[in-house]
Design an enzyme around this catalytic site. Structure first.
Site, short mmCIF file in Angstrom:
data_model
loop_
_atom_site.label_atom_id
_atom_site.label_comp_id
_atom_site.label_asym_id
_atom_site.label_seq_id
_atom_site.Cartn_x
_atom_site.Cartn_y
_atom_site.Cartn_z
N GLY A 13 3.92 9.79 -9.76
CA GLY A 13 3.84 8.50 -9.07
C GLY A 13 5.10 7.69 -9.32
N ARG A 16 7.82 4.55 -7.07
CA ARG A 16 7.89 3.08 -7.10
C ARG A 16 7.11 2.54 -8.29
NH1 ARG A 16 3.29 1.29 -3.73
NH2 ARG A 16 2.34 3.12 -2.77
N VAL A 64 -0.94 15.32 -7.00
CA VAL A 64 -1.36 15.69 -8.36
C VAL A 64 -2.82 16.16 -8.43
CG1 VAL A 64 0.35 14.25 -9.54
CG2 VAL A 64 -1.94 13.30 -9.03
N SER A 142 -6.03 1.40 -17.91
CA SER A 142 -5.95 0.05 -17.35
C SER A 142 -6.95 -0.85 -18.08
CB SER A 142 -6.32 0.08 -15.86
OG SER A 142 -6.55 -1.22 -15.37
N TYR A 154 -12.43 3.08 -9.87
CA TYR A 154 -11.18 2.95 -10.65
C TYR A 154 -11.47 2.72 -12.14
CZ TYR A 154 -6.44 1.02 -11.61
OH TYR A 154 -5.18 0.77 -12.09
N THR A 156 -14.09 3.58 -13.76
CA THR A 156 -14.64 4.83 -14.31
C THR A 156 -13.51 5.80 -14.62
OG1 THR A 156 -16.68 4.56 -13.03
CG2 THR A 156 -16.17 6.79 -13.79
N ALA A 157 -12.58 5.94 -13.69
CA ALA A 157 -11.44 6.85 -13.90
C ALA A 157 -10.61 6.39 -15.10
CB ALA A 157 -10.58 6.91 -12.64
N LYS A 158 -10.36 5.08 -15.19
CA LYS A 158 -9.48 4.58 -16.26
C LYS A 158 -10.16 4.66 -17.63
CE LYS A 158 -5.76 3.67 -13.91
NZ LYS A 158 -4.68 4.71 -13.96
P1 NAP Z 1 1.88 1.89 -7.19
O1 NAP Z 1 3.02 0.93 -7.04
O2 NAP Z 1 0.81 1.90 -6.16
O3 NAP Z 1 2.49 3.35 -7.36
C1 NAP Z 1 1.66 4.47 -7.52
C2 NAP Z 1 2.40 5.69 -7.04
O4 NAP Z 1 1.52 6.84 -7.21
C3 NAP Z 1 2.77 5.63 -5.56
O5 NAP Z 1 4.12 5.96 -5.36
C4 NAP Z 1 1.82 6.62 -4.93
O6 NAP Z 1 2.33 7.28 -3.79
C5 NAP Z 1 1.66 7.64 -6.05
N1 NAP Z 1 0.51 8.51 -5.81
C6 NAP Z 1 -0.70 8.17 -5.30
N2 NAP Z 1 -1.48 9.24 -5.17
C7 NAP Z 1 -0.76 10.30 -5.58
C8 NAP Z 1 -1.02 11.70 -5.67
N3 NAP Z 1 -2.19 12.23 -5.30
N4 NAP Z 1 -0.05 12.51 -6.16
C9 NAP Z 1 1.15 12.00 -6.52
N5 NAP Z 1 1.45 10.69 -6.47
C10 NAP Z 1 0.52 9.85 -5.99
O7 NAP Z 1 1.13 1.67 -8.57
P2 NAP Z 1 1.57 0.98 -9.95
O8 NAP Z 1 1.07 -0.41 -9.93
O9 NAP Z 1 2.98 1.26 -10.27
O10 NAP Z 1 0.61 1.77 -10.95
C11 NAP Z 1 1.01 2.92 -11.70
C12 NAP Z 1 -0.13 3.32 -12.62
O11 NAP Z 1 -0.46 2.23 -13.50
C13 NAP Z 1 -1.42 3.68 -11.88
O12 NAP Z 1 -2.06 4.75 -12.53
C14 NAP Z 1 -2.23 2.42 -11.98
O13 NAP Z 1 -3.60 2.66 -11.86
C15 NAP Z 1 -1.84 1.93 -13.37
N6 NAP Z 1 -2.05 0.49 -13.57
C16 NAP Z 1 -1.38 -0.44 -12.81
C17 NAP Z 1 -1.61 -1.79 -13.05
C18 NAP Z 1 -0.91 -2.89 -12.27
O14 NAP Z 1 -1.20 -4.07 -12.51
N7 NAP Z 1 0.01 -2.59 -11.37
C19 NAP Z 1 -2.51 -2.20 -14.04
C20 NAP Z 1 -3.17 -1.22 -14.77
C21 NAP Z 1 -2.92 0.11 -14.53
P3 NAP Z 1 2.04 6.67 -2.31
O15 NAP Z 1 2.79 5.42 -2.25
O16 NAP Z 1 2.58 7.73 -1.37
O17 NAP Z 1 0.55 6.49 -2.22
#
Ligand code: NAP
Length: 253
Positions: A13, A16, A64, A142, A154, A156-158
């Site tokens: 992921g 971005r 993934v 998370s 979400y 549940t997964a986390k």
């Molecule tokens: P994001 O900006 O939405 O980036 C997630 C990336 O994962 C995207 O580039 C997405 O690709 C990619 N992705 C989705 N499904 C995929 C798959 N099946 N195989 C490969 N890549 C895939 O999210 P983020 O905010 O940076 O979050 C990153 C992680 O931190 C996540 O696990 C999220 O749950 C966790 N998190 C985030 C926050 C927050 O506040 N932002 C808080 C707690 C936890 P596409 O764009 O093509 O879908």
């Protein structure tokens, strides 16, 4: 207690958000980085940023949650950059809805990417770590693991990822592999921007309201998480394993 020869990391992921910042940070720390995301083309910006910073990276397209694609992606990174001994399971999606409105597809998509994806990636990468007798896995949990309205899938997964982390730490410790989870609070990324959009609040307003509840009085940035990953994958963090580190600007969400 010597550092391993291969210094290759995989970040999923990583096109971005938190994944991109983590890939850049690990490259600055000296790792060659496999930049993995659903679409190889979307990884190019992260790879270019690493290369213009003097680092080494390749873009790899992979879902993934698909076992065959995961095996092929890990093989490709090993072949082109060297055996990956660091894995950051960061890829994520949200499909928020109240329980009564949550579809089977919403449930399966979120469990598939976060839980099955982290399982498949870890299973594929661990062979390189156990062979090297050194490795680091970091899973993105998370604060939602503690429960969050509209996020039954979400959260549940986390929460599941926390159990996964602790079990891998027990199984892989004797091979010099540590496994930890980071549970971010509110981090400014496309994911949180999408949440604001879904509930119909301008992002600036949404961010200000969230920051006002956070003890350090600001929202988190992807670099806050990248810095924590950077610590956990270091040699000197070798006695930290099976832990969940809440990076949320305070003790709770
Ligand atoms: P994001 O900006 O939405 O980036 C997630 C990336 O994962 C995207 O580039 C997405 O690709 C990619 N992705 C989705 N499904 C995929 C798959 N099946 N195989 C490969 N890549 C895939 O999210 P983020 O905010 O940076 O979050 C990153 C992680 O931190 C996540 O696990 C999220 O749950 C966790 N998190 C985030 C926050 C927050 O506040 N932002 C808080 C707690 C936890 P596409 O764009 O093509 O879908």
């Amino acid at each position: 207690m010597t550092s391993p020869a291969p210094r290759t990391a995989i970040v999923t992921g990583a096109a971005r958000g938190i994944g991109a910042a983590t890939a850049l940070r690990l490259a600055r720390d000296g790792f060659a980085v496999g930049v993995l995301d659903l679409d190889e083309a979307t990884c190019k910006d992260t790879v270019s940023a690493i290369e213009s910073d003097g680092g080494r990276a390749i873009a790899v397209g992979v879902d993934v949650s698909d076992a065959q694609q995961v095996e092929a992606a890990v093989d490709r990174v090993a072949g082109e950059l060297g055996a990956p001994t660091v894995l950051v399971n960061n890829a994520g999606v949200t499909r928020d809805n109240m329980l009564f409105k949550m579809s089977d597809a919403d449930w399966d998509a979120v469990i598939g990417v976060h839980l099955k994806g982290s399982f498949l990636m870890s299973r594929a990468a661990q062979q390189h770590m156990t062979a090297a007798k050194w490795g680091r896995i970091v899973n993105l949990s998370s604060v939602s693991a503690l429960g969050n309205r509209g996020q039954a899938n979400y959260s549940t997964a986390k929460a599941g990822l926390q159990g996964f982390t602790k079990t891998l730490a027990i199984e892989l410790g004797k091979f010099g592999v540590t496994v930890n989870a980071i549970a971010p609070g509110f981090i400014v990324t496309d994911m949180t921007k999408a949440t604001a959009e879904r509930i119909g609040v301008p992002f600036e307003e949404f961010e200000q309201a969230r920051a006002a509840e956070i003890p350090v009085a600001r929202s988190g940035q992807p670099e806050d998480i990248a810095a924590t990953v950077s610590f956990l994958v270091r040699e000197e963090a070798g006695f930290v394993s099976g832990q969940v580190i809440y990076v949320a600007g305070g003790p709770k969400a």
